[in-house]
Design an enzyme around this catalytic site. Structure first.
Site, PDB file in Angstrom:
ATOM      1  N   GLY A 196       0.814  -1.458   0.146  1.00 39.29           N
ATOM      2  CA  GLY A 196       0.156   0.191   0.069  1.00 39.29           C
ATOM      3  C   GLY A 196       0.786   1.257   0.096  1.00 39.29           C
ATOM      4  N   GLU A 219       2.425  -1.286  -4.509  1.00 34.69           N
ATOM      5  CA  GLU A 219       1.167  -0.730  -4.821  1.00 34.69           C
ATOM      6  C   GLU A 219       0.445  -1.154  -6.163  1.00 34.69           C
ATOM      7  OE1 GLU A 219      -0.884   1.754  -3.126  1.00 34.69           O
ATOM      8  OE2 GLU A 219      -1.930   1.863  -5.150  1.00 34.69           O
ATOM      9  N   HIS A 460      10.470  37.634   6.256  1.00 39.86           N
ATOM     10  CA  HIS A 460      11.474  36.891   5.649  1.00 39.86           C
ATOM     11  C   HIS A 460      12.696  36.675   6.355  1.00 39.86           C
ATOM     12  CE1 HIS A 460      14.272  36.456   2.327  1.00 39.86           C
ATOM     13  NE2 HIS A 460      15.091  37.304   3.019  1.00 39.86           N
TER      14      HIS A 460
END
Ligand SMILES: Cc1cc2nc3c(=O)[nH]c(=O)nc-3n(C[C@H](O)[C@H](O)[C@H](O)COP(=O)(O)OP(=O)(O)OC[C@H]3O[C@@H](n4cnc5c(N)ncnc54)[C@H](O)[C@@H]3O)c2cc1C
Length: 481
Positions: A196, A219, A460
């Site tokens: 999975g 998968e 920033h």
């Protein structure tokens, strides 16, 4: 006795065995909903069959997996990145029991916290397995076999989900395991196969890969994290492959056998070719299904769909008046925050207020490194709905803070409707994408245009500047590209 607008009876504190709202299951849907209902003045009890509160999320899901992801990420960083920062770690070694203890301590702290929250908000906590006897009566059987019957004006089913097993490879709790056992392995497996390629498989695969396992993911589909924007999923696959993951995509496990502490798997690819693979442990992470064992819901007339999910109307009422359901047990993404929001919305409605969940802006996160976080429409979904859209992207390579952190892998992608510039979806792969997505969700909740994000001042140097630059880039005017 007072009657709230939606019909829930508001009882008195003396009425000990009768509640306005009885919530079955103390996961994120149940405990959050119970607290909200109590805050709004309803007499609320929450019944939980496990000894600790918090459900799958706190005990065997979100929290322990993230605790291990953070610990294992430190370990991987110490190995591969610290030297680059000028930090020399000689004699680095793993103390797995200590790592597991830390995880358990985090879980205990948070589950105990819910006990305190219940007390503070006046939610009565009942321990035991709940079974509906009729639409207003529930029998609760404790671990010691004693039982009591309680009545409630409204009953909320929040019983969650459990892992799906493969018929050809049933769980044995040792060699063939679910996510629950993968959170507490006693040693690092040499070879771990994960069946999975969704969030749970990739997250737990990452934990064990970082700690030294050779991890192979099988998968069924030709791609990872189905439903996520393909460009982002492909970027994640490239990043994880660089870290050492092996991916076998478009393939299914047709057979499995456990012998001498080893699992042998037969894997068939999309061309029908078969091959064999051996592993010390196999983690089956192919999805989860609703959990309603022994609940007695069907017996009182609650209707289920073909996938075992409880059918509800838009106000979470089941086919039986007065019986409601929320969270993993009903349709929709199986996510803790979705369950929580449904719990709150239902509590507000039961108290006669207007509760609402916006299903168009549910964030989804994969806590690998780099992390993936998305909200809204993928580019494929936008294309298939025929909307005229524009895309702005921005790479973390050009983000100052990401460069300072030495974490410049990944990108932000903003999808906006061409005519209105309204944001349709935002997809991030990169450092702390799980935190960055909050700004995207807020923007979409407020119906923002890409320009709204682009014109919002961002500190920033910070990672969120990458989101602003991607939004600017929808109009091809990123300053740093
Ligand atoms: C490994 C793993 C990682 C995950 N990571 C994330 C993540 O990072 N982010 C995220 O959003 N989601 C994550 N999830 C999913 C998340 O845990 C679930 O979506 C969420 O817990 C669902 O909440 P819920 O309240 O619906 O049910 P649950 O959390 O499953 O709670 C249901 C509760 O009901 C109890 N119960 C069931 N039947 C009865 C009964 N008859 N009587 C009394 N009690 C009963 C159960 O014992 C359980 O405690 C993860 C799941 C797993 C397995």
């Amino acid at each position: 006795m007072q009657i709230a607008e939606c019909g829930v009876r508001i009882g008195s504190m003396a009425d000990t065995q009768r509640f306005d709202v009885l919530v079955i299951g103390a996961g994120p849907g149940g405990y959050v909903g119970a607290i909200r209902a109590a805050q709004l003045g309803l007499r609320v009890a929450c019944v939980e069959k496990m000894p600790t509160l918090g459900g799958t999320c706190l005990n065997i899901g979100c929290i322990p997996s993230k605790a291990l992801l953070d610990s294992s990420e430190w370990f991987a960083q110490a190995h591969s990145k610290f030297a680059h920062h000028g930090i020399v770690c000689d004699g680095l070694r793993l103390d797995l029991p200590a790592m597991m203890n830390r995880k358990d301590t985090v879980v205990q702290g948070l589950t105990h916290g819910i006990v305190g929250l219940f007390k503070k908000n006046g939610v009565i906590s009942l321990q035991g397995h709940a079974r509906l006897l009729d639409p207003q009566t529930v029998e609760i059987t404790a671990d010691d076999g004693t039982s009591q019957t309680v009545q409630s004006g409204a009953i909320v089913i929040a019983t969650g989900s459990e892992p799906i097993s493969l018929p050809s490879l049933p769980f044995d709790g040792d060699r063939v395991i679910s996510s629950t056992e993968a959170l507490s392995l006693p040693e690092v497996p040499q070879r771990l196969v994960v069946i999975g390629g969704g969030a749970i498989g990739l997250e737990l695969g990452s934990v064990w890969l970082r700690l030294g396992a050779k991890v192979t993911v099988i998968e069924l589909l030709p791609r990872l994290i189905p439903g996520t924007d393909t460009q982002i999923a492909s970027a994640l696959q490239r990043a994880l492959t660089k870290q050492g993951f092996t991916f076998i995509l478009g393939a299914r496990v047709t057979q499995g056998a456990v012998q001498d502490k080893q699992v042998t798997l037969t894997v068939e690819n999309d061309k029908g070719q078969r091959s064999e693979l051996t592993a010390d442990r196999v983690l089956v992470a192919v999805g989860r299904k609703p959990y309603t064992a022994g609940l007695g819901a069907a017996e009182v007339g609650v209707v289920f769909d073909e996938r075992g999910r409880i059918v509800v109307d838009k106000h979470y009422q089941t086919s039986v008046p007065g019986v409601y359901a929320i969270g993993d047990v009903i349709p929709g993404p199986m996510l803790a925050h979705k369950a929580e929001e449904e719990g709150v919305a239902l509590a507000e409605r039961l108290a006669g207020r207007a509760g609402h969940v916006n299903y168009d802006v549910i964030p989804g996160v994969v806590y690998t490194w780099p992390e993936v976080a998305t909200v809204g429409l993928s580019e494929e979904a936008a294309k298939s709905t025929g909307i005229d859209y524009r895309v702005g992207t921005f790479s973390f390579l050009a983000n100052g803070r990401a460069r300072c952190m030495d974490e410049a892998e990944g990108m932000v992608k903003v999808i906006a409707e061409t005519k209105s510039d309204r944001v349709l979806g935002i997809h991030i792969i990169g450092p702390r994408a799980s935190d960055l997505i909050a700004e995207a969700v807020l923007a979409m909740e407020f119906g923002a245009a890409a320009e709204d994000i682009a014109r919002t001042m961002h500190a920033h140097p910070t990672l969120p500047e990458a989101l602003r630059e991607a939004a600017l880039n929808v109009d091809r005017r990123s300053r740093q590209s």
